[in-house]
Design an enzyme around this catalytic site. Structure first.
Site, PDB file in Angstrom:
ATOM      1  N   THR A  90      -6.689   5.663  -3.675  1.00  0.00           N
ATOM      2  CA  THR A  90      -6.833   6.701  -2.657  1.00  0.00           C
ATOM      3  C   THR A  90      -6.233   6.185  -1.349  1.00  0.00           C
ATOM      4  O   THR A  90      -5.663   5.089  -1.300  1.00  0.00           O
ATOM      5  CB  THR A  90      -8.320   7.047  -2.445  1.00  0.00           C
ATOM      6  OG1 THR A  90      -9.006   5.893  -1.938  1.00  0.00           O
ATOM      7  CG2 THR A  90      -8.964   7.496  -3.755  1.00  0.00           C
TER       8      THR A  90
ATOM      9  N   HIS B  76      -7.361  -4.322  -9.722  1.00  0.00           N
ATOM     10  CA  HIS B  76      -7.736  -5.302  -8.703  1.00  0.00           C
ATOM     11  C   HIS B  76      -8.498  -6.442  -9.367  1.00  0.00           C
ATOM     12  O   HIS B  76      -9.408  -6.195 -10.169  1.00  0.00           O
ATOM     13  CB  HIS B  76      -8.610  -4.651  -7.629  1.00  0.00           C
ATOM     14  CG  HIS B  76      -8.872  -5.540  -6.456  1.00  0.00           C
ATOM     15  ND1 HIS B  76      -7.926  -5.787  -5.485  1.00  0.00           N
ATOM     16  CD2 HIS B  76      -9.967  -6.262  -6.110  1.00  0.00           C
ATOM     17  CE1 HIS B  76      -8.432  -6.620  -4.579  1.00  0.00           C
ATOM     18  NE2 HIS B  76      -9.670  -6.917  -4.940  1.00  0.00           N
TER      19      HIS B  76
ATOM     20  N   ASP C 163      -8.564  -0.080  -2.046  1.00  0.00           N
ATOM     21  CA  ASP C 163      -9.544  -0.611  -3.007  1.00  0.00           C
ATOM     22  C   ASP C 163     -10.896   0.091  -2.921  1.00  0.00           C
ATOM     23  O   ASP C 163     -11.941  -0.511  -3.204  1.00  0.00           O
ATOM     24  CB  ASP C 163      -9.732  -2.120  -2.821  1.00  0.00           C
ATOM     25  CG  ASP C 163      -8.478  -2.911  -3.162  1.00  0.00           C
ATOM     26  OD1 ASP C 163      -7.660  -2.414  -3.946  1.00  0.00           O
ATOM     27  OD2 ASP C 163      -8.320  -4.024  -2.623  1.00  0.00           O
TER      28      ASP C 163
ATOM     29  N   ILE D  83       0.856  -1.180   0.000  1.00  0.00           N
ATOM     30  CA  ILE D  83       0.000   0.000   0.000  1.00  0.00           C
ATOM     31  C   ILE D  83       0.894   1.232   0.000  1.00  0.00           C
ATOM     32  O   ILE D  83       1.747   1.391   0.877  1.00  0.00           O
ATOM     33  CB  ILE D  83      -0.923   0.002   1.236  1.00  0.00           C
ATOM     34  CG1 ILE D  83      -1.839  -1.222   1.203  1.00  0.00           C
ATOM     35  CG2 ILE D  83      -1.749   1.294   1.277  1.00  0.00           C
ATOM     36  CD1 ILE D  83      -2.639  -1.415   2.475  1.00  0.00           C
ATOM     37  N   LEU D  84       0.719   2.094  -0.976  1.00  0.00           N
ATOM     38  CA  LEU D  84       1.542   3.292  -1.063  1.00  0.00           C
ATOM     39  C   LEU D  84       1.260   4.235   0.107  1.00  0.00           C
ATOM     40  O   LEU D  84       0.139   4.308   0.608  1.00  0.00           O
ATOM     41  CB  LEU D  84       1.274   4.025  -2.378  1.00  0.00           C
ATOM     42  CG  LEU D  84       1.874   3.414  -3.647  1.00  0.00           C
ATOM     43  CD1 LEU D  84       1.459   4.242  -4.856  1.00  0.00           C
ATOM     44  CD2 LEU D  84       3.390   3.336  -3.563  1.00  0.00           C
TER      45      LEU D  84
ATOM     46  N   GLN E 214      -8.259 -10.105 -19.230  1.00  0.00           N
ATOM     47  CA  GLN E 214      -9.080  -8.893 -19.314  1.00  0.00           C
ATOM     48  C   GLN E 214      -8.346  -7.682 -18.740  1.00  0.00           C
ATOM     49  O   GLN E 214      -8.516  -6.560 -19.218  1.00  0.00           O
ATOM     50  CB  GLN E 214     -10.413  -9.111 -18.594  1.00  0.00           C
ATOM     51  CG  GLN E 214     -11.294 -10.157 -19.249  1.00  0.00           C
ATOM     52  CD  GLN E 214     -11.519  -9.892 -20.732  1.00  0.00           C
ATOM     53  OE1 GLN E 214     -11.714  -8.744 -21.145  1.00  0.00           O
ATOM     54  NE2 GLN E 214     -11.476 -10.934 -21.535  1.00  0.00           N
ATOM     55  N   GLU E 215      -7.522  -7.885 -17.726  1.00  0.00           N
ATOM     56  CA  GLU E 215      -6.697  -6.793 -17.210  1.00  0.00           C
ATOM     57  C   GLU E 215      -5.788  -6.258 -18.315  1.00  0.00           C
ATOM     58  O   GLU E 215      -5.641  -5.038 -18.489  1.00  0.00           O
ATOM     59  CB  GLU E 215      -5.858  -7.266 -16.026  1.00  0.00           C
ATOM     60  CG  GLU E 215      -6.654  -7.607 -14.784  1.00  0.00           C
ATOM     61  CD  GLU E 215      -5.770  -8.069 -13.633  1.00  0.00           C
ATOM     62  OE1 GLU E 215      -4.538  -7.886 -13.719  1.00  0.00           O
ATOM     63  OE2 GLU E 215      -6.310  -8.624 -12.660  1.00  0.00           O
TER      64      GLU E 215
END
Length: 201
Positions: free
Chosen positions: A130, A95, A134, A78-79, A162-163
């Site tokens: 943010t 995700h 998620d 997590i940034l 699909q990503e």
């Protein structure tokens, strides 16, 4: 990252990858980036006094290279909040679920959760990153069917396809200045080909 490199090479994405950063020395993405001639750096946590110091160094690197959009493609941490403050609405994350379903877990946990929950449709989400994990505004999603004989691996592979299809398109929207966040919702200027069901590959 490879999907973006390929899209740029094929003329489907009008953008430049100015730098690739990772926190694992042996990550395949680093080798691929270097092979493509992209500036690449590894920031291993134990080389820094704290997680904050590590993330500050990464942020400085991104800014030094003039990055305008940050793509979290496979980044497994997590940034820090400093990133969100430096790049408001300019950090996108992928995700492997149809958020808000099965949020919070790293690959392959969301796929495992989907199978255990017995859902009939799974997929991927690209959203604005943010301070809340998620939970940022959703930019785009792609759905895939969950098949009777699916395993975590087979479902994950179909979602990954699909990503790879969706990410270059989303980055292109940002490159064209068509993506805007208004009232915690992402608006895309202009018509978007719309299809709720993606081809299963």
């Amino acid at each position: 990252m490879q999907a973006l490199i390929d899209a740029i090479d094929e003329g489907r994405l009008n953008a430049e990858i100015v730098v690739v950063m990772c926190n694992h020395k042996n990550a395949p993405g680093i080798e691929r980036a270097r092979a493509a001639g992209i500036a690449s750096y590894v920031f291993v946590r134990r080389d820094y006094a704290s997680r904050m110091a590590q993330h500050d160094a990464m942020l400085a690197c991104a800014q030094e290279h003039g990055a305008e959009l940050i793509v979290l493609g496979g980044f497994d941490r997590i940034l820090s909040s400093a990133w969100v403050e430096a790049y408001p609405n300019r950090i996108i994350n992928i995700h492997p679920s149809l958020l808000p379903a099965f949020a919070g877990g790293m690959n392959p946990k969301p796929q495992q959760d989907a199978l255990e929950a017995g859902v009939k449709i799974a997929g991927c989400t690209i959203h604005i990153a943010t301070a809340d994990v998620d939970a940022g505004p959703i930019i785009a999603q792609a759905a895939v069917p969950v098949l009777m004989d699916d395993t975590v691996e087979t479902l994950a592979n179909r979602i990954l396809a699909q990503e790879h299809r969706l990410l270059p398109q989303v980055v292109q929207w940002f490159a064209e200045g068509r993506a805007h966040v208004e009232n915690d919702s992402v608006q895309i200027v202009g018509a978007i080909p719309s299809r709720w069901w993606s081809d299963a590959e």
